[in-house]
Design an enzyme around this catalytic site. Structure first.
Site, PDB file in Angstrom:
ATOM      1  CD  GLU A   1      14.613 -10.701   4.638  1.00 59.71           C
ATOM      2  OE1 GLU A   1      15.160  -9.701   4.131  1.00 59.71           O
ATOM      3  OE2 GLU A   1      14.316 -11.715   3.990  1.00 59.71           O
TER       4      GLU A   1
ATOM      5  CD  GLU B   1      -4.570  -0.843  -4.462  1.00 60.04           C
ATOM      6  OE1 GLU B   1      -4.718  -0.062  -5.421  1.00 60.04           O
ATOM      7  OE2 GLU B   1      -3.773  -1.802  -4.480  1.00 60.04           O
TER       8      GLU B   1
END
Length: 311
Positions: free
Chosen positions: A94, A125
């Site tokens: 963004e 992960e």
């Protein structure tokens, strides 16, 4: 270590984490009405801003350090797995439309790569080595900043990213939602926003995710304010890439200058749609090329450019 003993050790670790705690008073939540569950969730969420508020001095110190690095050309890199990784990618994605940054300036890394945005990537992960490889692929340098994000504060990918970044002199921030986390301890700036046990046991996309989103909003937004990407509370570096943003550009110029529609359109036309430049031509009474030069001389800070013209 056998698979059974490894799982037992992991289970024991999880049982010590605030974010994984079981709340027996909510054991019958599935028998409540939808409105009552919604009220419970809303009440839980209302505690998140206070948890963030308790960490504001640490957040502000980290932001000042990020802004200083980015002001010298460094990049901001988020690194996390699962929900934490997705929130980092979201915040990074963004920045170009909001602040006209280059996509390489704020980067979101998620364990397992782009596919992990929409599906689980098995074992990603748990790999600190994967984090190091992802950072190496960016050619990370000591001028950059790496923000490791992990609700538990123990995710190997996030910790590995911070440790690798530290080893080459980059600025490091560890954002976690448990006290005494390994992630915060590994980072130069540790931020632990402790939101407490989740409504659904261990579902850290809830309060922990909300807390991480709030802090990431602060890191990117306030850093960009410090870098001169805004004028007051106006997004003067907005990239007009669609009709809505073009309309917003015109509105921002009008709000900043008080100019009417005709003058606003004329200023934007004279500056190839660059909002800061257009504002400067109106407020300082200069032409487009002069506005561009003044902004370049001021490092892109509109207020500094205005001051240079005596306005």
């Amino acid at each position: 270590m056998t698979s059974t003993s490894h799982h037992r050790e992991l289970r024991d670790q999880l049982e010590t984490l605030t974010t994984e705690a079981f709340r027996p008073e909510l054991a019958d939540i599935d028998q409540l009405s939808t409105l009552d569950i919604a009220r419970l969730m809303n009440g839980e969420d209302s505690a998140v801003p206070a948890a963030v508020a308790a960490r504001l001095p640490e957040i502000a110190a980290a932001i000042d350090a990020v802004a200083e690095r980015m002001g010298r050309g460094g990049r901001l890199v988020y690194a996390g797995a699962g929900t934490a990784g997705r929130l980092g990618v979201l915040d990074a994605s963004e920045c170009p439309p909001t602040f006209n940054t280059d996509p390489s300036e704020v980067v979101g890394l998620i364990a397992g790569g782009p596919d992990a945005m929409v599906t689980s990537v098995e074992g990603a992960e748990d790999s600190a080595e994967l984090a190091r490889a992802d950072l190496d692929a960016l050619a990370l340098t000591g001028a950059d900043t790496v923000v490791g994000i992990s609700a538990s504060g123990r995710t190997p990918y996030a910790i590995g990213a911070v440790e690798h970044a530290s080893s080459i002199g980059a600025l490091t921030i560890g954002l976690a939602c448990n006290p005494g986390s390994a992630l915060a301890a590994a980072a130069e700036h540790g931020i632990e926003v402790v939101v407490g046990p989740e409504l659904l046991t261990g579902s850290t996309r809830l309060k922990a995710g909300t807390a991480q989103k709030l802090v990431l909003n602060m890191i990117s937004t306030i850093t960009m304010i410090r870098l001169g990407k805004t004028y007051g509370n106006l997004m003067v570096d907005v990239r007009a890439s669609n009709e809505k943003l073009r309309a917003r550009s015109r509105r921002i110029v009008a709000l900043a200058t008080g100019a009417d529609e005709e003058e606003t359109e004329r200023a934007l036309a004279a500056t190839d749609g660059e909002v800061k430049n257009a504002i400067l031509t109106i407020l300082a009474g200069v032409d487009g090329p002069t506005a561009a030069r003044l902004l370049e001389d001021s490092g892109g800070h509109l207020r500094a450019a205005l001051t240079a013209t005596g306005r």
